[in-house]
Design a protein around this motif. Structure first.
Motif, short mmCIF file in Angstrom:
data_model
loop_
_atom_site.label_atom_id
_atom_site.label_comp_id
_atom_site.label_asym_id
_atom_site.label_seq_id
_atom_site.Cartn_x
_atom_site.Cartn_y
_atom_site.Cartn_z
N ALA A 3 -0.86 -0.31 -12.43
CA ALA A 3 -1.79 0.82 -12.44
C ALA A 3 -1.02 2.06 -12.88
N SER A 4 -1.75 3.05 -13.37
CA SER A 4 -1.14 4.32 -13.78
C SER A 4 -2.13 5.44 -13.55
N TRP A 5 -1.60 6.64 -13.34
CA TRP A 5 -2.42 7.82 -13.08
C TRP A 5 -1.89 8.97 -13.93
N GLU A 6 -2.81 9.73 -14.52
CA GLU A 6 -2.44 10.86 -15.36
C GLU A 6 -2.96 12.16 -14.75
N GLY A 7 -2.19 13.22 -14.95
CA GLY A 7 -2.62 14.52 -14.49
C GLY A 7 -2.50 14.68 -12.98
N SER A 8 -2.95 15.80 -12.49
CA SER A 8 -2.88 16.08 -11.05
C SER A 8 -3.82 15.19 -10.28
N LYS A 9 -3.36 14.69 -9.13
CA LYS A 9 -4.15 13.81 -8.28
C LYS A 9 -4.01 14.28 -6.83
N VAL A 10 -5.14 14.36 -6.14
CA VAL A 10 -5.10 14.70 -4.72
C VAL A 10 -4.49 13.54 -3.96
N ARG A 11 -4.14 13.77 -2.74
CA ARG A 11 -3.51 12.74 -1.93
C ARG A 11 -4.46 11.57 -1.77
N GLN A 12 -4.00 10.40 -2.13
CA GLN A 12 -4.82 9.19 -2.11
C GLN A 12 -3.93 7.98 -1.92
N SER A 13 -4.56 6.84 -1.67
CA SER A 13 -3.81 5.60 -1.42
C SER A 13 -4.20 4.54 -2.44
N TYR A 14 -3.31 3.60 -2.60
CA TYR A 14 -3.54 2.47 -3.52
C TYR A 14 -2.97 1.21 -2.88
N SER A 60 0.85 -1.18 0.00
CA SER A 60 0.00 0.00 0.00
C SER A 60 0.89 1.23 0.00
N PHE A 61 0.49 2.23 -0.76
CA PHE A 61 1.24 3.49 -0.75
C PHE A 61 0.28 4.66 -0.91
N GLU A 62 0.70 5.79 -0.36
CA GLU A 62 -0.07 7.02 -0.41
C GLU A 62 0.71 8.04 -1.24
N PHE A 63 0.05 8.64 -2.23
CA PHE A 63 0.77 9.50 -3.17
C PHE A 63 -0.06 10.73 -3.52
N GLU A 64 0.61 11.66 -4.20
CA GLU A 64 -0.01 12.89 -4.66
C GLU A 64 0.72 13.35 -5.92
N MET A 65 0.00 13.95 -6.87
CA MET A 65 0.59 14.41 -8.12
C MET A 65 0.15 15.85 -8.39
N VAL A 66 1.13 16.69 -8.75
CA VAL A 66 0.88 18.05 -9.20
C VAL A 66 1.50 18.18 -10.57
N CYS A 67 0.68 18.45 -11.59
CA CYS A 67 1.16 18.41 -12.98
C CYS A 67 0.81 19.71 -13.69
N SER A 68 1.76 20.19 -14.47
CA SER A 68 1.53 21.34 -15.35
C SER A 68 1.51 20.92 -16.81
N ALA A 69 1.70 19.63 -17.09
CA ALA A 69 1.66 19.11 -18.46
C ALA A 69 1.01 17.72 -18.40
N ASP A 70 1.27 16.91 -19.41
CA ASP A 70 0.65 15.58 -19.48
C ASP A 70 1.51 14.57 -18.71
N CYS A 71 1.66 14.79 -17.42
CA CYS A 71 2.49 13.89 -16.61
C CYS A 71 1.74 12.59 -16.35
#
Length: 975
Positions: A485-496, A457-468
């Motif tokens: 799994a993969s995530w695109e764009g900005s993501k609020v803090r969440q767990s997987y 399990s991990f908790e992550f967050e993404m802040v993107c200004s492009a197609d990250c």
């Protein structure tokens, strides 16, 4: 030839008066020989059956065959030069390559991709034009694009092949470097290497399902062995050099130097104003420093237990500080206390944290302690403080297109989180890797069933200004890496969370890319991915942050933890088996609560690890009981719906495999056959699919081979739709999952639909509670036993919301089992004293299996002809008897009527009653009738008449009764 000889002829004419003729002719022939050597080249013939070949001269232009050297015997077919040499065909000897060039001896290498090298061709095809017949000319611009250090494939849906033909003189090999990051782009390389001419194919085709743009395949360093000899040396590409003759390769120019084509040395740059990365073809101007040229780090804990935030220049530093408008490094932050150790570690008054010894635990703040009796350590990793990178983790930077980020840290620790690093360019892959050598479930669970060996399990967050994009990948047993799994764009803090269902060595990888567009600089510096915590349970080499209850030996003095048998839970330090038809949820739950009941019409397996349907279902309503047996439907049902088309018209199908009921051996499997070369190699070794999904219900995307140029149909994007069976019922809702009867209208409700409910425990970005599946079984006598699977017409993909899938399975095998109420009897005619009783099914027949029709029964009976004859005889006799009686009474009535008429007539004549003698029979009256009436005394008196006589005496009357009888005297006597 005359044109070539004209200078010689003119020279002869001019020199006749000054030199002997023989000398002039000899000089002219020498010049003629030199001229002719530029008009042809040498080549070897094909090898004959003896392994020999000939060297022949081939004219540069067709038709110029006069004056060519005679063929001579060539070298052996297996002859080859050493690396760094080439075969000089005039002398047929190996010669060293000059400085600035290189040779592989018996191989060739392509590492310069400023243009597509000679011999390579790119062919685009798009034969599958979709439903609208789109013109295939839309693929004319699709090709492999040279990018200097590598080739880049197309990004559209066209099928593009990179082709190279090579003639091998002996068995050889092909190697190349590639980057293949996107499962929506199909990539394959195929060739059957053999002596002779070989065609090498690198083929790609994008499938744009949705609006996502595919990431291209990058290819470089193509190396082919087996050409037997090199007829020439290859010049070093710009940015490389070979300093000594006889080189087998070219070396990249050091940093701040550059070189041109075929260089034997590199030229330094003016480092005051210019710079050059390693392997540069030219020097570039140093720009002023900006915020994108430095990054933030947390220093390791010092001896005082302090840390601080500092800033560093991106290495190598290429910017200038002492110029107008240049940024300077921000000042370092204040020194702060270091964060505590991660759980399972302790600090022994040093600057580093050490793992607790085996059998002990710690929360990261307190000292390590031994687990009390009846408990054992819960081993694993719990990383939530990031002062230094844990020993089990590594970080790196990767980009096949350039080497600028080689050696850089892909991720940097930042106290309470770890964040993506600077990198060399925006399209670098910033890699974070965690290796787990294996899993060790708790002692009490080692013998248990459980499909869960561990989880991450991990908790992550993404802040993107492009197609990250952030990828989470997994490599099992070092076979092949697949994207989980993969995530695109900005993501609020969440767990997987990902669950491991097999015990194996695993490498987990996080790869972050700011943009997938080719870039040589850092522009999107504000695009950052952060990971706050990572936890792995049951890791073999893990540490313990807590202790958990375990089962003990049965002896009173026992304190050693023992494994529980499969399907047992821990209760009062003892192993207790779960009740029937319950499944064990987790060994972290103690007591009977660890055993959860299975859903309706489901049962647990022997190990109590999961619930499943045994293909039997019963239903009762209004005193009517129905029993179903679905085993005839087969182990796995398959549905391929479609076709569907992408925006450019590519045809694809959705393939669903459904395991309706049964145990462990009846599971659905979906396989990806998209060519990942490393996966293909591992698959050949293990004879198992490298990328296969085994579950209850799975889905794959199928691309037909027709029209795309592929050898077989392509299967990709295999996912699990359901891995847990919830139960089967005629109700429309079960455990929060709802059936949609409106999606499959029912024409008759004589037999209710049965709904099988499933769920997937794996959450996705669009389904935070996982996916759900409802399979509706409907009795249809007109279908075959295996029946037909369909999806809703309103939702051709099988789902209307992306999270809940609905399927209808119509089959005669879905009808209830037959009972005695499903047939009736028919009695036959009586023939020959025997009568048959037949049994037939009630139509329409809506049952299958169950009871069979009873056998025909024969009963003895009386023939209908005999009864008819007897009835006719009795009827005739009765009719005759009735006719006779009727005639008798009619005749007698006539007599009485006649006598009465005579009496009345007599009475009317005398107007008085006749005398006593007048009532007697007169003479002559005998002739008026056919019989005589006589008066006789009655010798017997009936009971009624006696009663009448007694009554008469009571009334003062006394008389005797007489009756007429023809056999007595003719007198009338009064008494």
């Amino acid at each position: 030839l005359l044109t070539s000889l004209s200078p010689c002829l003119s020279f002869i004419c001019l020199s006749l008066h000054t030199q002997p003729l023989s000398v002039s002719l000899h000089h002219c022939v020498s010049m003629l020989s030199l001229v002719l050597q530029t008009d042809y080249y040498y080549e070897y013939t094909e090898c004959d059956s003896t392994g020999s070949r000939w060297r022949v001269a081939i004219p540069q232009s067709h038709g110029s065959c006069i004056g060519l050297p005679e063929p001579v015997r060539g070298t052996e077919c297996t002859f080859s030069c050493e690396a760094g040499e080439f075969l000089e065909m005039s002398a047929q000897e190996c010669t060293q390559c000059a400085a600035g060039t290189y040779s592989l001896g018996s191989g060739i290498r392509f590492d310069d991709w400023e243009t597509i090298p000679s011999g390579f061709s790119s062919l685009a095809t798009y034969l599958d034009n979709g439903p609208h017949g789109d013109d295939s000319t839309t693929c004319n611009s699709s090709t492999w694009f040279p990018q200097g250090g590598y080739l880049e494939s197309n990004r559209d849906e066209c099928t593009v092949s990179l082709i190279y033909a090579v003639h091998l003189k002996k068995p050889g090999s092909v190697s190349f470097d590639y980057q293949y990051p996107d499962g929506n782009l199909f990539f394959e390389f195929f060739v059957n290497l053999k002596s002779g001419t070989n065609i090498l194919y690198w083929r790609t085709a994008g499938i744009l399902i949705g609006a996502k743009v595919v990431k291209p395949v990058l290819l470089k360093n193509v190396h082919i062995e087996g050409v037997a000899y090199a007829s020439e040396c290859f010049p070093c590409k710009p940015g490389t050099f070979s300093q000594t003759p006889g080189s087998s390769s070219c070396q990249p120019c050091p940093r701040d130097t550059h070189s041109g084509h075929g260089a034997s040395s590199c030229t330094p740059c003016n480092t005051t104003t210019l710079y050059a990365p390693e392997g540069s073809a030219e020097c570039k101007a140093r720009p002023p420093c900006s915020k994108k040229d430095y990054f933030q780090i947390h220093t390791p804990c010092d001896l005082e237990g302090k840390t601080q935030v500092t800033y560093r220049w991106v290495e190598p530093q290429i910017c200038l500080v002492d110029v107008d408008g240049a940024e300077t490094l921000p000042p370092s932050g204040d020194r702060e206390p270091c964060p505590p150790c991660n759980p399972g570690f302790y600090n022994n008054d040093t600057a580093t944290c050490s793992p607790c010894p085996p059998g002990t635990f710690s929360d990261g703040v307190k000292a390590c302690e031994s687990c009390p009796a009846g408990t054992e350590p819960a081993v694993g990793y719990q990383y939530k403080w990031w002062n230094v990178l844990p020993a089990s983790m590594k970080t790196s930077c990767f980009n096949v297109g350039n080497s600028k980020c080689d050696g850089m840290n892909g991720w940097e620790v930042a106290g309470d989180h770890i964040r993506s690093g600077a990198g060399g360019s925006d399209n670098d892959y910033l890699i974070l890797n965690l290796h787990v050598p294996g899993f060790k479930p708790p002692t009490s669970a080692t013998g248990g069933a459980g499909t869960e060996f561990g989880r991450i399990s991990f908790e992550f967050e993404m802040v993107c200004s492009a197609d990250c994009e952030l990828y989470f990948m997994m490599d099992v047993n070092r076979k092949s890496t697949r994207v989980v799994a993969s995530w695109e764009g900005s993501k609020v803090r969440q767990s997987y969370t990902h669950i491991m269902t097999k015990n194996a060595s695993v490498s987990y990888t996080w790869a972050y890319q700011r943009t997938n567009q080719a870039s040589d600089v850092r522009q999107n510096v504000n695009s950052v991915a952060s990971i706050y915590s990572i936890s792995v349970s049951n890791a073999v080499d893990g540490v313990s942050s807590e202790c958990q209850t375990c089962a003990l030996l049965s002896q009173p003095s026992g304190s050693l933890c023992v494994p529980c048998p499969p399907g047992h839970y821990i209760h009062t330090s003892q192993c207790t088996e779960c009740p029937p038809n319950t499944h064990l949820t987790s060994h972290s739950t103690l007591g009977p609560e660890a055993c959860k009941p299975c859903g309706p019409s489901s049962k647990s397996n022997k190990e109590h690890s999961r619930c499943y349907s045994d293909c039997v279902f019963s239903y009762s309503e209004n005193n009517v009981s129905l029993s179903f047996d679905y085993s005839s439907l087969g182990s796995v049902g398959t549905l391929m719906n479609g076709p569907s088309f992408t925006t450019k018209g590519t045809k694809y199908y959705h393939l669903f495999n459904i395991s309706l009921c049964g145990g462990e051996g009846r599971r659905a499997v979906c396989t990806d056959n998209v060519t990942d070369l490393s996966s293909a190699d591992s698959q050949k070794e293990t004879e198992e699919p490298a990328n296969a999904v085994e579950t209850l219900i799975c889905q794959s995307t199928i691309i037909p081979s027709s029209g795309r140029g592929f050898h077989t149909a392509l299967s990709s994007q295999s996912i699990s739709l359901a891995d847990t069976f919830l139960g089967a019922t005629v109700a429309l809702t079960l455990d929060g999952v709802k059936a949609r009867p409106d999606l499959f209208p029912q024409t008759t409700n004589k037999v209710p639909d049965v709904n099988f409910f499933y769920r997937s425990l794996e959450v996705t970005s669009s389904c935070d509670k996982g996916r759900n599946v409802v399979v509706t079984l409907r009795c249809n006598p007109d279908r075959s036993t295996q029946g037909e699977l369909t999806v809703p017409s309103q939702c051709p993909a099988g789902t209307c919301d992306g999270c809940t899938f609905h399927f209808l399975w119509e089959s005669s095998g879905a009808c209830p089992q037959c009972t005695s109420t499903n047939y009736h009897q028919i009695e036959g005619a009586c023939k020959g004293g025997l009568q048959d009783t037949l049994y037939v099914w009630t139509e329409p027949k809506r049952c299958v299996g169950g009871v069979s029709l009873p056998e025909k029964k024969t009963w003895p009976c009386e023939s209908m002809d005999f009864l008819v004859k007897m009835g006719a005889t009795i009827g005739t006799f009765t009719a005759a008897l009735l006719f006779s009686i009727t005639c008798y009474f009619w005749k007698k009535n006539k007599r009485l009527e006649f006598k009465y008429s005579k009496l009345v007539m007599s009475s009317n004549k005398e107007c008085e009653l006749p005398g006593a003698d007048s009532c007697a029979v007169m003479e002559g009256e005998e002739n008026e009738g056919e019989m005589e009436d006589e008066v006789v005394y009655s010798k017997k008196t009936s009971l009624i008449r006696k009663l009448q006589a007694i009554a008469s005496r009571g009334n003062g009357r006394s008389y005797e009764n007489v009756q007429l009888n023809s056999s007595q005297s003719n007198g009338l006597v009064w008494g």
